[in-house]
Design a protein around this motif. Structure first.
Motif: not given
Length: 828
Positions: A677-686, A721-731, A734-740
């Motif tokens: 929560p509280g991020e620009e990339s947050g998702d209000d639906s979930v 890292p430089d791919g097109a910002p498709t809806p799937l990539r934008r979603w 939220h999984g990048l912290p798991s990679l880290t």
């Protein structure tokens, strides 16, 4: 941002460490001395504080010497706790035995009642040696719940007289008749202490806030009795109080006196009630223990493995209860059985072994010897109010709803009334007789219907047999089948799970005769494959949940032989069932040919498949769930948990969790992600679903469920890292912290119990579940519920190929471990 981060797969040292077997103990190592876990000590104190007032109250309700309740509590803890097969079950004087014991004392006196307790214990020892404990569980739950409800009503009505300051009569009807006179002659002191006790019992478990959470750790029964005792002493009220005579005058067991048949019936009744209540209690304790994975799987504690608490050994439990009843009867105690209230308190207080049960028995002995002056200050009206509340709770609304849903309310009602009006043994026997009658009626009730459907190719006669097909239904089946016109096409639908030999021979004989006369016959069942349905039939025979093959109802390929079925790819998550397409044939008896005119290899349009699936639901499933859905429509949804999982079609949440309508509030998305929560990339639906589930629906737990072969995790690993910002990539951001987290060297390693992750994808799937739980804790509504102790979080991993579920058990040896949920570990 780079998604191509290094994983821990090449770290061989960690993998080797996980697979190293434990070293065998050295022969020179001295044996470990007896040691009691701190969790067992604290749990035993909690159980003792509950057992002390309840034991005195139950002794008062039976009319036995009050010391008898303390003797039974001590023996139940020490003997049954040491010898029984359910380590966490607490035994002692039980409310379910109150009516039986009171009747025995009134008929035969106290010394003979003790002798009957000894004989009942010997009978339990014999049954335990014969290993018939599992057989005792064959009694219908409706009978057991009805027995407990009847006993509860009897207890409540009798104790009401003591609550009002009077003396109870010998039967329920007599107590009801005497109630108006008792109400006319109230004793204000007794009534006031009873009201105070009941008020504390009701209010104490509901104290709000942080202070309430701390205070609620003190048992409500102890608070209620202590509050009434202190109030009565400070106010100087004159009312009957506990009277504990000297132990020198305590009466022990004597030789049985009375009619032999009466004594035998008394022994059988005591044995039945003690055994059934104890065995059902052991099963209930298994269910409670199953909610604490550390009890079943063991845990590491400073390198020392804790003892495992497996499922109850019911035969050993019966032996332990028998030994406890023998000892209790010899020492002048009440009959002993497993007690649900104390057992649940023991598990919830954190007990990890049978030492908790035994320590509670030691504390009862100490109290009986050293606390007599304090115990004698307790008002009898307060104990009566406590026992009356227990009796009322035995009439469980949950049990009534359950038996109603399973259409066994008649059995429940007859058993309850029988126990109240006739006695425990008579009521149980009456309930068993009604249960057997109901079962035979269901077995014999078979509905046979006939209809004729017409299409452009002619008419087809359908004979639908609903229910079990036994010899009792053969005459009606035979009459219906012989109404079929000669040479007609007939489909026989067997919608049941059993067919005896007489019905099979009758059906086979008619089928052979009808086929020889030029007709065609197709026989289909709930789990069987149908044959030669007309090509344009409006519905399919797919049924949930039979094996998942050929569910798509494809039209067979040309050249498909008789008895073959098309191998359509049954999608996981579809309601599955008997397969074939229009025209495929699997014969029961004589065969039928493939329907002429079927198109080779043609797959039915998806719109038709949807219509067929809905039609099958309306015909087969809707009648079964309509009552439950109508209740949910009236009462609204009250799910027990929020289940957040992936949108993968292979995950069928209701099947994996064995849940039904109204149980789960499900949120599905790609990768089972929980945006912070509280991020620009947050998702209000979930976030909205989480807030609604926690704040409005008041769910008690939230589960984040990942799975093997997750496409989202594969995409996350391979994302450029430089791919097109498709809806799937934008979603997937939220999984990048798991990679880290997976790449970090200072974070716990997520793995399955007993093995390392199979590859980087599985490692990321496991790590992602742990990471999303952290995201979940960051949501304000979740954090608040966790602080208040009204919410639990669970991590889950489902291996699709193995059909195996894993639950996050916590940190073991520095790793986040997902442990198996084994079928053998589930409650019986």
């Amino acid at each position: 941002m780079s998604a191509c981060v290094p994983t821990r797969a090449p770290d061989r040292t960690r993998t080797k460490r996980m697979h190293q077997p434990p070293s065998p103990p050295s022969p020179s190592t001295p044996p470990r001395r007896f040691r009691v876990e701190g969790a067992d000590v604290s749990a035993s104190i909690a159980v003792f504080l509950i057992a002390l007032p309840l034991s005195l109250g139950i002794a008062l309700a039976t009319g036995a010497p009050l010391q008898a309740g303390l003797v039974a509590a001590a023996v139940g803890g020490l003997v049954a706790g040491r010898l029984g097969g359910s380590p966490l079950q607490v035994s002692g004087p039980a409310a379910g035995l109150t009516v039986v014991t009171a009747d025995l004392i009134q008929r035969y006196g106290w010394r003979t009642t003790c002798a009957i307790t000894v004989l009942a214990g010997l009978a339990q020892l014999g049954l335990g040696c014969l290993r018939v404990a599992r057989t005792a569980l064959a009694v219908s739950p409706a009978v057991v719940h009805g027995m407990l409800a009847g006993i509860g009503v009897t207890i409540a009505v009798a104790q009401l007289h003591i609550v009002l300051g009077g003396t109870p009569e010998s039967s329920v009807l007599d107590n009801l008749r005497a109630l108006p006179a008792q109400l006319a002659g109230l004793h204000p002191a007794a009534v006031s202490m009873s009201v105070l006790t009941l008020t504390l019992l009701l209010v104490w478990p509901r104290l709000p806030g942080r202070a309430g959470r701390v205070l609620r750790k003190v048992p409500a029964a102890l608070v209620a009795v202590s509050g009434a005792t202190v109030t009565a002493s400070l106010a100087g009220l004159v009312l009957p109080k506990v009277d504990l005579p000297s132990w020198r005058s305590h009466a022990l067991a004597g030789l049985p006196e009375g009619p032999a048949l009466g004594v035998v019936a008394a022994v059988l009744t005591t044995t039945l009630v003690c055994s059934v209540q104890s065995l059902l209690g052991a099963v209930a304790v298994d269910k409670l223990a199953a909610s604490r994975p550390e009890l079943l799987a063991g845990r590491a504690d400073g390198g020392r493995a804790a003892s495992r608490v497996g499922r109850s050994d019911l035969d050993r439990e019966l032996l332990g209860q028998g030994a406890a009843n023998v000892v209790s009867g010899v020492l002048g105690g009440l009959p002993v059985a497993g007690v649900a209230v104390r057992s649940s308190a023991n598990v919830q207080a954190g007990a990890v072994s049978r030492n908790s049960t035994m320590l509670h028995g030691v504390f009862v002995v100490v109290a009986a010897l050293l606390m007599v002056p304090i115990l004698e200050l307790i008002p009898l009206a307060s104990l009566a109010a406590l026992v009356m509340a227990v009796g009322i709770q035995m009439v469980s609304l949950h049990h009534i709803r359950t038996v109603t849903r399973h259409r066994e309310v008649l059995v429940y009602a007859v058993t309850t009334l029988g126990v109240v009006l006739l006695g425990v043994l008579e009521g149980v026997l009456l309930g068993v007789a009604v249960a057997v009658t109901v079962a035979l009626n269901r077995l014999a009730r078979t509905r046979i219907t006939h209809e004729e459907r017409h299409d452009e190719t002619g008419g087809v006669h359908y004979v639908h047999v609903r229910g079990q097909l036994t010899f009792l239904a053969v005459p009606r089946l035979s009459r219906t089948l012989h109404l079929m016109p000669q040479g007609a096409s007939v489909v026989v639908e067997l919608d049941g799970s059993f067919m005896d030999h007489a019905a099979y021979e009758s059906l086979q004989h008619w089928q052979s005769t009808h086929t020889a006369q030029g007709g065609s016959v197709e026989v289909t069942g709930r789990a069987g494959t149908r044959i030669a349905e007309p090509a344009n039939a409006s519905d399919c025979r797919c049924r949930p949940w039979t094996p998942w093959r050929n569910h798509q109802c494809e039209v067979p390929e040309s050249g498909q032989g008789r008895g073959e079925t098309s191998n359509g790819s049954g999608g996981a998550g579809s309601a599955v069932g008997s397969a074939g397409s229009p025209g495929s044939s699997v014969s029961v008896g004589s065969s039928s040919s493939v329907e002429p005119g079927s198109s080779s290899g043609a797959v039915e349009p998806s719109g038709h498949q949807l219509a067929r699936g809905i039609s099958a639901f309306q015909r087969n499933t809707a009648p079964l769930v309509r009552g439950e859905l109508a209740r949910l429509a009236r009462e609204g949804q009250q799910p027990s948990q929020l289940f957040l999982t992936c949108a993968d079609s292979r995950l069928v949440t209701s099947m994996i969790t064995s849940s039904g309508p109204g149980d789960l509030f499900v949120v599905r998305n790609v990768g089972n992600l929980v945006p912070r929560p509280g991020e620009e990339s947050g998702d209000d639906s979930v976030a909205a679903a989480i807030e609604y589930a926690v704040d409005v629906l008041k769910v008690r737990s939230i589960t984040v469920c990942g799975h093997s072969g997750c496409g989202a995790m594969q995409a996350l690993l391979s994302m450029e890292p430089d791919g097109a910002p498709t809806p799937l990539r934008r979603w997937l951001r939220h999984g990048l912290p798991s990679l880290t987290r997976m790449a970090a060297t200072d974070r716990p390693w997520a793995r399955l119990a007993g093995r390392a992750p199979a590859d980087a994808v599985e490692q990321l799937c496991l790590t992602n579940v742990v990471q999303q739980l952290e995201h979940l804790r960051a949501h304000e509504s979740v954090a608040r519920a966790l602080r208040e102790g009204v919410l639990e979080l669970h991590g889950m991993y489902f291996h699709v190929g193995e059909a195996q579920a894993y639950l996050l058990a916590g940190v073991v040896d520095g790793d986040e471990v997902f442990d198996h949920v084994r079928a053998a570990g589930l409650p019986a």
